[in-house]
Design a protein around this motif. Structure first.
Motif, PDB file in Angstrom:
ATOM      1  N   LYS A 234       0.836  -1.205   0.000  1.00 56.74           N
ATOM      2  CA  LYS A 234       0.000   0.000   0.000  1.00 56.74           C
ATOM      3  C   LYS A 234       0.872   1.256   0.000  1.00 56.74           C
ATOM      4  CE  LYS A 234      -3.849  -2.166   2.481  1.00 56.74           C
ATOM      5  NZ  LYS A 234      -4.645  -2.164   3.741  1.00 56.74           N
ATOM      6  N   TYR A 235       1.875   1.274   0.849  1.00 55.36           N
ATOM      7  CA  TYR A 235       2.760   2.442   0.904  1.00 55.36           C
ATOM      8  C   TYR A 235       3.524   2.617  -0.411  1.00 55.36           C
ATOM      9  CZ  TYR A 235       1.959   3.015   5.936  1.00 55.36           C
ATOM     10  OH  TYR A 235       1.395   3.237   7.166  1.00 55.36           O
ATOM     11  N   ARG A 236       3.816   1.523  -1.072  1.00 57.40           N
ATOM     12  CA  ARG A 236       4.461   1.615  -2.390  1.00 57.40           C
ATOM     13  C   ARG A 236       3.544   2.326  -3.381  1.00 57.40           C
ATOM     14  NH1 ARG A 236       6.308  -3.605  -6.086  1.00 57.40           N
ATOM     15  NH2 ARG A 236       7.158  -2.409  -7.850  1.00 57.40           N
ATOM     16  N   LEU A 237       2.253   1.987  -3.354  1.00 58.79           N
ATOM     17  CA  LEU A 237       1.309   2.662  -4.244  1.00 58.79           C
ATOM     18  C   LEU A 237       1.126   4.116  -3.833  1.00 58.79           C
ATOM     19  CD1 LEU A 237      -0.634   2.595  -6.610  1.00 58.79           C
ATOM     20  CD2 LEU A 237      -2.407   1.664  -5.081  1.00 58.79           C
ATOM     21  N   VAL A 238       1.100   4.381  -2.529  1.00 57.91           N
ATOM     22  CA  VAL A 238       1.014   5.768  -2.048  1.00 57.91           C
ATOM     23  C   VAL A 238       2.195   6.580  -2.585  1.00 57.91           C
ATOM     24  CG1 VAL A 238       1.098   7.270  -0.019  1.00 57.91           C
ATOM     25  CG2 VAL A 238      -0.315   5.203   0.011  1.00 57.91           C
ATOM     26  N   ASP A 239       3.380   5.992  -2.562  1.00 58.65           N
ATOM     27  CA  ASP A 239       4.564   6.689  -3.076  1.00 58.65           C
ATOM     28  C   ASP A 239       4.382   7.055  -4.546  1.00 58.65           C
ATOM     29  OD1 ASP A 239       5.834   6.497  -0.622  1.00 58.65           O
ATOM     30  OD2 ASP A 239       7.066   4.754  -1.188  1.00 58.65           O
ATOM     31  N   VAL A 240       3.820   6.136  -5.321  1.00 58.35           N
ATOM     32  CA  VAL A 240       3.591   6.414  -6.744  1.00 58.35           C
ATOM     33  C   VAL A 240       2.575   7.541  -6.899  1.00 58.35           C
ATOM     34  CG1 VAL A 240       2.702   5.483  -8.923  1.00 58.35           C
ATOM     35  CG2 VAL A 240       4.189   4.081  -7.478  1.00 58.35           C
ATOM     36  N   ILE A 241       1.486   7.469  -6.128  1.00 54.56           N
ATOM     37  CA  ILE A 241       0.442   8.495  -6.227  1.00 54.56           C
ATOM     38  C   ILE A 241       1.023   9.872  -5.913  1.00 54.56           C
ATOM     39  CG2 ILE A 241      -1.724   9.333  -5.248  1.00 54.56           C
ATOM     40  CD1 ILE A 241      -2.494   6.376  -4.744  1.00 54.56           C
ATOM     41  N   ARG A 242       1.809   9.946  -4.842  1.00 55.01           N
ATOM     42  CA  ARG A 242       2.389  11.244  -4.473  1.00 55.01           C
ATOM     43  C   ARG A 242       3.394  11.727  -5.520  1.00 55.01           C
ATOM     44  NH1 ARG A 242       3.265  11.963   2.057  1.00 55.01           N
ATOM     45  NH2 ARG A 242       1.063  12.400   2.511  1.00 55.01           N
ATOM     46  N   LYS A 243       4.151  10.820  -6.081  1.00 52.97           N
ATOM     47  CA  LYS A 243       5.124  11.216  -7.097  1.00 52.97           C
ATOM     48  C   LYS A 243       4.418  11.709  -8.357  1.00 52.97           C
ATOM     49  CE  LYS A 243       9.069   9.594  -9.797  1.00 52.97           C
ATOM     50  NZ  LYS A 243       9.988   8.454 -10.078  1.00 52.97           N
ATOM     51  N   VAL A 244       3.381  11.004  -8.782  1.00 52.77           N
ATOM     52  CA  VAL A 244       2.668  11.355 -10.010  1.00 52.77           C
ATOM     53  C   VAL A 244       1.819  12.602  -9.828  1.00 52.77           C
ATOM     54  CG1 VAL A 244       0.898  10.566 -11.651  1.00 52.77           C
ATOM     55  CG2 VAL A 244       2.698   8.994 -10.901  1.00 52.77           C
ATOM     56  N   GLN A 245       1.192  12.754  -8.638  1.00 50.56           N
ATOM     57  CA  GLN A 245       0.279  13.876  -8.374  1.00 50.56           C
ATOM     58  C   GLN A 245      -0.772  13.975  -9.498  1.00 50.56           C
ATOM     59  OE1 GLN A 245       0.115  16.149  -5.691  1.00 50.56           O
ATOM     60  NE2 GLN A 245       1.570  14.771  -4.674  1.00 50.56           N
ATOM     61  N   PRO A 246      -1.563  12.923  -9.681  1.00 45.62           N
ATOM     62  CA  PRO A 246      -2.468  12.862 -10.835  1.00 45.62           C
ATOM     63  C   PRO A 246      -3.604  13.871 -10.786  1.00 45.62           C
ATOM     64  CG  PRO A 246      -2.957  11.079  -9.310  1.00 45.62           C
ATOM     65  CD  PRO A 246      -1.689  11.735  -8.819  1.00 45.62           C
ATOM     66  N   GLU A 247      -3.949  14.374 -11.963  1.00 42.64           N
ATOM     67  CA  GLU A 247      -5.153  15.196 -12.113  1.00 42.64           C
ATOM     68  C   GLU A 247      -6.389  14.337 -11.908  1.00 42.64           C
ATOM     69  OE1 GLU A 247      -5.151  18.525 -12.850  1.00 42.64           O
ATOM     70  OE2 GLU A 247      -2.963  18.486 -12.718  1.00 42.64           O
ATOM     71  N   PHE A 248      -6.305  13.073 -12.331  1.00 45.73           N
ATOM     72  CA  PHE A 248      -7.382  12.121 -12.109  1.00 45.73           C
ATOM     73  C   PHE A 248      -6.792  10.724 -12.076  1.00 45.73           C
ATOM     74  CE2 PHE A 248      -7.164  12.615 -16.720  1.00 45.73           C
ATOM     75  CZ  PHE A 248      -7.200  11.303 -17.183  1.00 45.73           C
ATOM     76  N   MET A 249      -7.559   9.792 -11.490  1.00 48.72           N
ATOM     77  CA  MET A 249      -7.167   8.392 -11.405  1.00 48.72           C
ATOM     78  C   MET A 249      -8.231   7.531 -12.073  1.00 48.72           C
ATOM     79  SD  MET A 249      -5.871   8.445  -7.399  1.00 48.72           S
ATOM     80  CE  MET A 249      -5.570   6.668  -7.334  1.00 48.72           C
ATOM     81  N   LEU A 250      -7.825   6.353 -12.502  1.00 50.06           N
ATOM     82  CA  LEU A 250      -8.732   5.395 -13.135  1.00 50.06           C
ATOM     83  C   LEU A 250      -8.537   4.028 -12.496  1.00 50.06           C
ATOM     84  CD1 LEU A 250      -7.950   6.405 -16.813  1.00 50.06           C
ATOM     85  CD2 LEU A 250     -10.221   6.570 -15.816  1.00 50.06           C
ATOM     86  N   SER A 251      -9.662   3.349 -12.189  1.00 52.75           N
ATOM     87  CA  SER A 251      -9.574   1.979 -11.713  1.00 52.75           C
ATOM     88  C   SER A 251     -10.904   1.270 -11.989  1.00 52.75           C
ATOM     89  CB  SER A 251      -9.197   1.923 -10.236  1.00 52.75           C
ATOM     90  OG  SER A 251      -8.695   0.646  -9.898  1.00 52.75           O
ATOM     91  N   HIS A 252     -11.102   0.132 -11.349  1.00 55.86           N
ATOM     92  CA  HIS A 252     -12.202  -0.773 -11.674  1.00 55.86           C
ATOM     93  C   HIS A 252     -13.526  -0.381 -11.009  1.00 55.86           C
ATOM     94  CE1 HIS A 252      -9.493  -3.900 -13.426  1.00 55.86           C
ATOM     95  NE2 HIS A 252      -8.624  -3.311 -12.642  1.00 55.86           N
ATOM     96  N   SER A 253     -14.579  -1.108 -11.359  1.00 55.57           N
ATOM     97  CA  SER A 253     -15.872  -0.950 -10.702  1.00 55.57           C
ATOM     98  C   SER A 253     -15.743  -1.371  -9.243  1.00 55.57           C
ATOM     99  CB  SER A 253     -16.941  -1.796 -11.402  1.00 55.57           C
ATOM    100  OG  SER A 253     -16.581  -3.169 -11.379  1.00 55.57           O
ATOM    101  N   LYS A 254     -16.652  -0.881  -8.408  1.00 53.25           N
ATOM    102  CA  LYS A 254     -16.591  -1.194  -6.982  1.00 53.25           C
ATOM    103  C   LYS A 254     -17.180  -2.562  -6.655  1.00 53.25           C
ATOM    104  CE  LYS A 254     -17.165   2.122  -3.972  1.00 53.25           C
ATOM    105  NZ  LYS A 254     -17.749   3.241  -3.187  1.00 53.25           N
ATOM    106  N   ASP A 255     -17.758  -3.216  -7.647  1.00 50.52           N
ATOM    107  CA  ASP A 255     -18.317  -4.552  -7.462  1.00 50.52           C
ATOM    108  C   ASP A 255     -18.078  -5.357  -8.732  1.00 50.52           C
ATOM    109  OD1 ASP A 255     -19.619  -6.687  -6.262  1.00 50.52           O
ATOM    110  OD2 ASP A 255     -21.607  -6.011  -6.877  1.00 50.52           O
ATOM    111  N   ASP A 256     -17.760  -6.623  -8.583  1.00 47.99           N
ATOM    112  CA  ASP A 256     -17.613  -7.523  -9.733  1.00 47.99           C
ATOM    113  C   ASP A 256     -17.669  -8.948  -9.211  1.00 47.99           C
ATOM    114  OD1 ASP A 256     -16.941  -9.057 -11.931  1.00 47.99           O
ATOM    115  OD2 ASP A 256     -15.361  -7.693 -12.617  1.00 47.99           O
ATOM    116  N   PRO A 257     -18.850  -9.591  -9.260  1.00 47.70           N
ATOM    117  CA  PRO A 257     -18.967 -10.944  -8.716  1.00 47.70           C
ATOM    118  C   PRO A 257     -18.191 -11.991  -9.498  1.00 47.70           C
ATOM    119  CG  PRO A 257     -20.983 -10.321  -9.866  1.00 47.70           C
ATOM    120  CD  PRO A 257     -20.130  -9.091  -9.787  1.00 47.70           C
TER     121      PRO A 257
END
Length: 244
Positions: free
Chosen positions: A99-122
């Motif tokens: 998690k902290y590794r991903l946090v490091d990437v997020i802080r380094k990138v400082q994105p205008e927006f993020m993209l990821s998956h749906s909140k549900d997928d059975p």
């Protein structure tokens, strides 16, 4: 010269970003953004059936093939950067260090927006798990008490890209993006994914259907933009606006 804008994709597996937001990646790169892709896993166990059917297949061999496919796809989309966390899949799991590794990437990138998956997928619990982690790590990246002295994250929108069977995933699009100008790049990226060739035409059809919705919602027969390919997204957070 002004600093380039940035965006960040958090992809559960190494092919997900291609099908679901490859057009958004290519289009924003073309518009001057630097788009970083994080693949939390290669999808080596659950999404590589074709590769496992080859004689002599091994875990490391499948992972290597998936990485090469994803790197070729990212190149076809002109993505700024692609990173592989190699956390495993089915199930995908992140410990505190990951998690902290991903946090490091997020802080380094400082994105205008993020993209990821749906909140549900059975059908694939790795997908909503990736988004849960993206939301959690976005929160940590905003915390002034996490690694004090670093630049904290602002409030980038998180867009959920389209799941494989949206009607089963509680996913309701509120944003449709015209990707006609970069469709050739997305199709080239799609064709890099040799291990999942059965999805090539499926996601071409999805893009065409979403373009029909783009035309309808941008004016319809009264003069909607003649988009031929589109991607759709669901935003998580409120938008701050001055006009509607």
């Amino acid at each position: 010269m002004s600093e380039r804008k940035t965006a960040l994709v958090v992809s559960a597996h190494s092919a997900d970003f291609v099908w679901r937001c490859g057009g958004a990646i290519a289009l924003h790169q073309k518009k001057g953004y630097d788009v970083t892709i994080v693949c939390l896993s290669y999808g080596e166990r659950g999404e590589s059936a074709k590769l496992w059917k080859e004689p002599g297949a091994t875990l490391e061999g499948v992972k290597s093939a998936r990485r090469k496919e994803a790197e070729a796809a990212a190149s076809a989309l002109n993505a700024h950067d692609i990173q592989f966390f190699d956390l495993g899949d089915y199930p995908l799991e992140m410990d505190r260090d990951a998690k902290y590794r991903l946090v490091d990437v997020i802080r380094k990138v400082q994105p205008e927006f993020m993209l990821s998956h749906s909140k549900d997928d059975p059908y694939n619990t790795d997908h909503p798990y990736a988004t849960k982690m993206a939301i959690e790590c976005r929160m940590i990246a905003q915390a002034w008490g996490h690694n004090p002295g670093e630049k904290v994250l602002g409030a980038p929108q998180l867009y959920l890209f389209e799941p494989h069977q949206s009607e089963m995933c509680g996913w309701k699009p509120d944003t449709i993006l015209d990707i006609t100008d970069v469709w050739d790049e997305k199709r080239a990226a799609i064709e890099c994914m040799q291990g999942q060739q059965h999805l090539w035409d499926y996601y071409t059809n999805v893009a065409q259907n979403r373009a029909n919705q783009f035309r309808r919602n941008s004016g319809g027969q009264a003069g909607g933009r003649p988009a031929r390919y589109a991607e759709s997204f669901q935003s998580i957070f409120p938008r701050t606006v001055d006009t509607l």
